[in-house]
Enzyme design. Structure first.
Site, PDB file in Angstrom:
ATOM      1  N   ASP A   1      14.353  41.096 -31.890  1.00 18.95           N
ATOM      2  CA  ASP A   1      13.948  41.745 -30.283  1.00 18.95           C
ATOM      3  C   ASP A   1      12.583  42.312 -30.875  1.00 18.95           C
ATOM      4  OD1 ASP A   1      16.116  40.969 -29.046  1.00 18.95           O
ATOM      5  OD2 ASP A   1      17.160  42.826 -28.966  1.00 18.95           O
TER       6      ASP A   1
ATOM      7  N   GLY B   1      24.747  37.074 -28.476  1.00 20.08           N
ATOM      8  CA  GLY B   1      25.934  36.941 -29.546  1.00 20.08           C
ATOM      9  C   GLY B   1      26.163  37.991 -30.652  1.00 20.08           C
ATOM     10  N   ALA B   2      24.826  38.091 -31.301  1.00 15.17           N
ATOM     11  CA  ALA B   2      24.880  39.187 -32.247  1.00 15.17           C
ATOM     12  C   ALA B   2      25.295  40.661 -31.739  1.00 15.17           C
ATOM     13  CB  ALA B   2      23.612  39.292 -33.049  1.00 15.17           C
ATOM     14  N   ASN B   3      24.769  41.028 -30.672  1.00 13.85           N
ATOM     15  CA  ASN B   3      24.799  42.078 -29.804  1.00 13.85           C
ATOM     16  C   ASN B   3      26.010  42.359 -29.581  1.00 13.85           C
ATOM     17  OD1 ASN B   3      22.094  42.543 -30.081  1.00 13.85           O
ATOM     18  ND2 ASN B   3      21.560  42.317 -27.862  1.00 13.85           N
TER      19      ASN B   3
ATOM     20  N   GLY C   1      25.661  47.724 -13.017  1.00 17.03           N
ATOM     21  CA  GLY C   1      24.716  48.636 -13.290  1.00 17.03           C
ATOM     22  C   GLY C   1      25.414  49.925 -13.404  1.00 17.03           C
TER      23      GLY C   1
ATOM     24  N   ASP D   1      16.398  52.945 -21.811  1.00 22.99           N
ATOM     25  CA  ASP D   1      16.216  51.637 -21.949  1.00 22.99           C
ATOM     26  C   ASP D   1      17.492  50.734 -21.786  1.00 22.99           C
ATOM     27  OD1 ASP D   1      15.565  48.953 -22.981  1.00 22.99           O
ATOM     28  OD2 ASP D   1      14.975  49.761 -25.051  1.00 22.99           O
TER      29      ASP D   1
ATOM     30  N   GLY E   1      24.330  44.942 -21.026  1.00 21.85           N
ATOM     31  CA  GLY E   1      25.519  44.142 -20.770  1.00 21.85           C
ATOM     32  C   GLY E   1      26.198  43.761 -21.786  1.00 21.85           C
ATOM     33  N   ASP E   2      25.512  43.540 -23.035  1.00 21.77           N
ATOM     34  CA  ASP E   2      26.352  43.272 -24.194  1.00 21.77           C
ATOM     35  C   ASP E   2      27.084  44.431 -24.806  1.00 21.77           C
ATOM     36  OD1 ASP E   2      24.498  40.919 -24.167  1.00 21.77           O
ATOM     37  OD2 ASP E   2      23.042  41.692 -25.256  1.00 21.77           O
TER      38      ASP E   2
ATOM     39  N   ARG F   1      19.571  55.350 -24.951  1.00 23.06           N
ATOM     40  CA  ARG F   1      19.070  55.069 -26.344  1.00 23.06           C
ATOM     41  C   ARG F   1      18.021  53.956 -26.337  1.00 23.06           C
ATOM     42  NH1 ARG F   1      24.665  55.520 -29.676  1.00 23.06           N
ATOM     43  NH2 ARG F   1      25.178  57.830 -29.232  1.00 23.06           N
TER      44      ARG F   1
END
Length: 314
Positions: free
Chosen positions: A16, A44-46, A234, A259, A264-265, A298
């Protein structure tokens, strides 16, 4: 995953590149922003990191380049306790997400898929035993759909619970939708999905208070085939719909957003971690809304994800 159980994620891994701006540029406009921050990401990683931080036993099937971004992602995954033996190197560069964040915490994202585009049915077949012995398979849609469909088929044939966060929205087909327990979408994704499946002028679904509309949307999603559905709302939380039961609203705690990248992840990762641990869908959703709410307080995606101690009793 050397033993039966846990969560297996099939999905993307990106670096990112984040810039904070006062406002998003309009067409043909240039605006100045902050210094660029580079952080590990990718849906995926998140999701894998979010689940592992809550105590889940998690492995990720993904592809990264042999570059600094790939090294960053592998290190982040390992530090979070995610198994990386199914993360392979690819000749293409690691995927990159270009993210602008405004003062209200909202973001705009452009993704260059890179190595994520190489995740294939062959990768899934090579990991078929691992998929078949997981408790939960979950997939992100920043990798090619044939690989996702193949992974869902392998899991379904083995009796493994399948969860997909349909982001970005894509046509998975009736067979895949029918295997999902749950399908996770946000309000916008739900609208696109329902509009494509039920074309025509808006009707009763467009009327009523937000909570009523959200419940109706979740119930309508079940008509498309999934065994259960979760619509994220949300700051309002989420609504959970299961067959033979009325949809249930799950409110989120009020927070000050900094932020929203990765929220969603964070939600999906917490949800699958709790499902793999044996929680009911509604209890898993209660944990997930708290995890997502904490994440938006965060900066960044993976750095913002909660650990079990921060969420309190489950």
């Amino acid at each position: 995953m050397d033993e039966r159980g846990g969560v297996l994620v099939v999905g993307s891994a990106n670096a990112d590149l984040v810039v904070t701006v006062d406002r998003r540029p309009g067409p043909g406009e240039t605006v100045l922003g902050s210094d660029t921050t580079v952080a590990p990401g990718g849906k995926g990683a998140n999701l894998a990191v979010a689940a592992a931080r809550l105590g889940g036993r998690v492995s990720l099937l993904a592809a990264v380049g042999t570059d600094q971004h790939g090294d960053l992602l592998r290190a982040s995954l390992r530090d979070a306790g995610v198994g990386t033996d199914l993360v392979r190197d690819d000749e293409r560069p690691t995927g990159v997400a270009y993210i602008t964040v405004t003062a209200d915490g909202e973001n705009s994202i452009v993704v260059a898929p890179g190595a994520n585009s190489s995740v294939s049915e062959a990768d899934v077949d090579a990991a078929s035993h691992r998929i078949a012995t997981a408790t939960v398979l979950t997939c992100s849609l920043e990798v090619p759909l044939p690989a996702v469909r193949r992974a869902v088929r392998v899991a379904t044939e083995a009796g493994v619970r399948v969860v997909v966060n349909l982001s970005p929205v894509a046509d998975l087909g009736g067979e895949v939708l029918g295997a999902l327990d749950p399908l996770i979408v946000n309000e916008h994704e739900a609208s696109h999905l329902l509009a494509a499946a039920l074309p025509g002028p808006p009707g009763a679904e467009a009327t009523g208070p937000p909570s009523v509309r959200a419940r109706r949307t979740a119930r309508d999603l079940l008509a498309l085939g999934p065994r259960s559905a979760v619509v994220t709302l949300g700051p309002a939380g989420a609504v959970v719909a299961e067959r033979d039961a009325e949809p249930i609203m799950v409110p989120a705690p009020p927070v000050r957003a900094v932020d929203s990248t990765g929220a969603g992840d964070a939600f999906a990762g917490a949800l699958v971690a709790r499902l793999a641990a044996g929680a009911s869908l509604i209890d898993a959703a209660r944990t997930a809304v708290r995890a997502a709410a904490l994440s938006v307080t965060r900066p960044g995606a993976q750095p913002s994800f909660a650990r079990s101690a921060e969420l309190g009793p489950t």
